[in-house]
Write an enzyme that holds these catalytic residues in place. Structure first.
Site, PDB file in Angstrom:
ATOM      1  CG  ASN A 212      -0.346  -0.438   2.687  1.00 27.89           C
ATOM      2  OD1 ASN A 212       0.659   0.846   2.748  1.00 27.89           O
ATOM      3  ND2 ASN A 212      -0.128  -1.211   3.087  1.00 27.89           N
ATOM      4  CG  ASP A 282      -6.611  -5.568   7.056  1.00 27.59           C
ATOM      5  OD1 ASP A 282      -5.991  -5.821   8.262  1.00 27.59           O
ATOM      6  OD2 ASP A 282      -7.558  -4.610   6.380  1.00 27.59           O
ATOM      7  CG  ASP A 310      -6.723  -6.353  13.351  1.00 33.05           C
ATOM      8  OD1 ASP A 310      -5.558  -6.217  14.636  1.00 33.05           O
ATOM      9  OD2 ASP A 310      -6.685  -6.361  13.747  1.00 33.05           O
ATOM     10  CB  ILE A 311      -0.662  -6.316  14.686  1.00 31.20           C
ATOM     11  CG1 ILE A 311       0.171  -7.186  13.258  1.00 31.20           C
ATOM     12  CG2 ILE A 311       0.895  -6.239  15.733  1.00 31.20           C
ATOM     13  CD1 ILE A 311       1.135  -6.581  13.167  1.00 31.20           C
ATOM     14  CE  LYS A 347     -10.998  -0.412  10.919  1.00 33.85           C
ATOM     15  NZ  LYS A 347     -10.070   0.680  10.077  1.00 33.85           N
TER      16      LYS A 347
HETATM   17  O1  PMT Z   1       2.652   6.552   6.153  1.00 30.45           O
HETATM   18  P1  PMT Z   1       2.307   7.398   6.129  1.00 30.45           P
HETATM   19  O2  PMT Z   1       2.745   7.709   4.425  1.00 30.45           O
HETATM   20  O3  PMT Z   1       3.031   8.785   6.614  1.00 30.45           O
HETATM   21  O4  PMT Z   1       0.975   7.552   6.369  1.00 30.45           O
HETATM   22  C1  PMT Z   1       0.331   7.182   7.884  1.00 30.45           C
HETATM   23  C2  PMT Z   1      -0.857   6.562   7.706  1.00 30.45           C
HETATM   24  C3  PMT Z   1      -2.344   6.549   6.398  1.00 30.45           C
HETATM   25  C4  PMT Z   1      -0.618   5.117   7.160  1.00 30.45           C
HETATM   26  C5  PMT Z   1      -1.928   6.555   8.936  1.00 30.45           C
HETATM   27  O5  PMT Z   1      -1.887   7.990   9.637  1.00 30.45           O
HETATM   28  C6  PMT Z   1      -2.829   5.388   9.002  1.00 30.45           C
HETATM   29  O6  PMT Z   1      -4.141   6.136   9.418  1.00 30.45           O
HETATM   30  N1  PMT Z   1      -2.697   4.342  10.008  1.00 30.45           N
HETATM   31  C7  PMT Z   1      -2.908   3.231  10.638  1.00 30.45           C
HETATM   32  C8  PMT Z   1      -3.764   2.554   8.879  1.00 30.45           C
HETATM   33  C9  PMT Z   1      -3.688   1.013   9.177  1.00 30.45           C
HETATM   34  O7  PMT Z   1      -3.628  -0.102   8.994  1.00 30.45           O
HETATM   35  O8  PMT Z   1      -5.657   1.739   9.504  1.00 30.45           O
HETATM   36  P2  PMT Z   1      -6.499   0.289   9.284  1.00 30.45           P
HETATM   37  O9  PMT Z   1      -7.340   1.100   9.606  1.00 30.45           O
HETATM   38  O10 PMT Z   1      -6.581  -1.209   8.606  1.00 30.45           O
HETATM   39  O11 PMT Z   1      -6.262  -0.498  10.876  1.00 30.45           O
HETATM   40  C10 PMT Z   1      -6.525   0.371  12.303  1.00 30.45           C
HETATM   41  C11 PMT Z   1      -5.228  -0.485  13.330  1.00 30.45           C
HETATM   42  O12 PMT Z   1      -4.981  -1.688  13.392  1.00 30.45           O
HETATM   43  C12 PMT Z   1      -3.786   0.640  13.151  1.00 30.45           C
HETATM   44  O13 PMT Z   1      -3.697   0.841  14.128  1.00 30.45           O
HETATM   45  C13 PMT Z   1      -2.906  -0.592  12.289  1.00 30.45           C
HETATM   46  O14 PMT Z   1      -1.630  -0.268  12.359  1.00 30.45           O
HETATM   47  C14 PMT Z   1      -3.685  -2.032  12.781  1.00 30.45           C
HETATM   48  N2  PMT Z   1      -4.182  -3.468  12.344  1.00 30.45           N
HETATM   49  C15 PMT Z   1      -4.741  -3.521  10.926  1.00 30.45           C
HETATM   50  C16 PMT Z   1      -4.667  -4.329  10.056  1.00 30.45           C
HETATM   51  C17 PMT Z   1      -3.767  -5.583  11.006  1.00 30.45           C
HETATM   52  N3  PMT Z   1      -3.977  -6.496  10.419  1.00 30.45           N
HETATM   53  N4  PMT Z   1      -3.011  -5.612  12.413  1.00 30.45           N
HETATM   54  C18 PMT Z   1      -3.007  -3.823  12.917  1.00 30.45           C
HETATM   55  O15 PMT Z   1      -2.689  -4.647  13.960  1.00 30.45           O
END
Ligand code: PMT
Length: 408
Positions: A212, A282, A310-311, A347
């Site tokens: 991504n 994911d 999901d970490i 979330k």
């Molecule tokens: O890196 P940059 O270009 O500066 O951009 C920053 C950003 C937009 C990536 C950052 O600000 C951001 O929003 N990060 C979250 C990205 C994300 O994966 O969001 P999510 O809504 O899918 O996940 C929610 C949370 O669960 C996140 O903290 C993610 O790290 C965590 N997660 C998600 C999936 C997974 N399999 N394991 C996780 O731990």
């Protein structure tokens, strides 16, 4: 205001009409108890005399690189080593460009290149110079090192006759930024924080991957800010091309979600906080091909996927006694702030974390790859903090301001 007593500050003055305000800034910093050494670029001397700044600082002004008498008094490397903060006010477009290029062709840029101290820039220039993509790219390059930060510029009537952004902040505001910096310096001393940044790459074959557009800038800014405040930081970075910010930062480079999970679980075990900004994939291909897939080998192969762990949710489910503090980032393509916050709250509950940043990544000026971010920091106890659009470093600073008091 609490004073930066006995702090050693280098005040860099570059060429621009706002240089006359450096005299007032020097006076204010000395009044706060700082020991101020002034370094002027040759262009600055067209706007203000070294004698003025020598009188106000109580020290001879540094003007020339490799000048025998100046080097005998305080050499540029010693100045770079001993200074605790460099303030460049005004910071002209030319000075910003030279610093971003790693040049050291005058005393000020040589000291900036040689120091490990943070550098506060107070930009001042014509609005078109400020808005020029070259200036913005130069500034972004400096900010992404994690060692530079900015105050201003302000918007309004400029000395050149234009109206817009480019006016240097008033000396009192710059003094306040300096004092705030020193006040926060030891806030996270003794704390260990784990921060994830960037994307994960999930291999499809030997050369292709699912990934991504995360650049890592947000996570690196949070790491730089935490280190600046005295924390020991473990920075678990996906594949990004950013330099490690200076300070007490252990960087662990990973490629995949499974590698990130292993690194985070190990580091989190003795940590006080985990902040997950990483955009973790994911899903990953069920079976990565060992060679390079080729269309000559027959029909298009199907791409079967399997879910990654999901970490964050794993940490939320396994921790005991509320330690470490868990902070997530919710990336959503939702421009309605209420819908965005509602999704982020959902979330946060699912992943059992203590706080989450609601991030609208549909707006190209914030989120993935951009220099700025904006959103809201939501806490499980119901507190909501609005985080206005700002550079990722300033955004990180605002996030830490609200987390510091909540660490276990
Ligand atoms: O890196 P940059 O270009 O500066 O951009 C920053 C950003 C937009 C990536 C950052 O600000 C951001 O929003 N990060 C979250 C990205 C994300 O994966 O969001 P999510 O809504 O899918 O996940 C929610 C949370 O669960 C996140 O903290 C993610 O790290 C965590 N997660 C998600 C999936 C997974 N399999 N394991 C996780 O731990």
């Amino acid at each position: 205001m609490s004073a930066p007593r006995a702090k050693r500050i280098t005040l860099g003055v570059t060429g621009g009409i706002a240089a006359y305000k450096a005299a007032e800034l020097c006076r204010l910093l000395v009044k706060e108890g700082a020991e101020v050494r002034v370094v002027m670029t040759p262009a600055a001397e067209s706007f203000i005399t070294p004698l003025t700044l020598q009188t106000l600082s109580g020290h001879k002004v540094g003007r020339t690189l490799l000048d025998a008498s100046e080097e005998a008094e305080i050499g540029h490397i010693r100045l770079a080593d001993e200074t605790e903060l460099i303030v460049v006010a005004p910071a002209s477009a030319d000075a910003i460009a030279r610093m971003a290029a790693g040049m050291a062709n005058d005393l000020l840029t040589a000291v900036v290149l040689a120091t490990r101290a943070p550098v506060l820039l107070a930009p001042a220039m014509n609005v078109n110079m400020w808005e020029n993509p070259l200036t913005q790219a130069n500034l972004a390059r400096l900010l992404n090192t994690g060692r530079f930060f900015t105050v201003g510029p302000d918007a309004g009537a400029l000395a050149c006759g234009w109206i817009g952004a480019g006016r240097m902040m008033e000396p009192a505001a710059i003094r306040d930024a300096v004092v705030e910096r020193f006040a926060r310096a030891g806030e996270l001393a003794g704390k260990h924080v784990v921060i994830t940044a960037g994307p994960t790459f999930e291999p499809v074959d030997a050369v292709r991957f699912l990934g991504n557009r995360s650049s890592g800038k947000m996570g690196f800014a949070l790491a730089a800010e935490a280190a600046e405040r005295g924390a020991h930081v473990t920075l678990v970075a996906g594949p990004v091309s950013l330099p490690t910010p200076s300070g007490d930062i252990d960087r662990i480079n990973v490629q995949t979600a499974l590698q990130m999970q292993a690194a985070v679980q190990q580091a989190a075990a003795n940590s006080d906080a985990v902040i997950m900004t990483a955009a973790v994939a994911d899903f990953r291909p069920l079976d990565a091909a060992s060679g390079k897939l080729s269309r000559r080998e027959g029909p298009t192969p199907p791409l079967a996927l399997t879910a990654n762990p999901d970490i964050l949710a794993g940490l939320g489910a396994s921790r005991t006694g509320g330690r470490p503090l868990l902070v997530g980032f919710a990336a959503e393509v939702l421009s309605d702030p209420l819908a965005l916050q509602a999704r982020a709250l959902q979330k946060m509950a699912e992943k059992r974390c203590d706080a989450i940043v609601a991030n609208d990544v549909g707006d190209p000026s914030i989120g993935f790859g951009s220099e700025e971010n904006a959103g809201a920091l939501l806490f499980a106890d119901g507190a909501v903090v609005d985080l206005p659009q700002a550079s990722k470093r300033a955004f990180a600073s605002a996030v830490w301001n609200h987390l510091v008091g909540r660490l276990p």
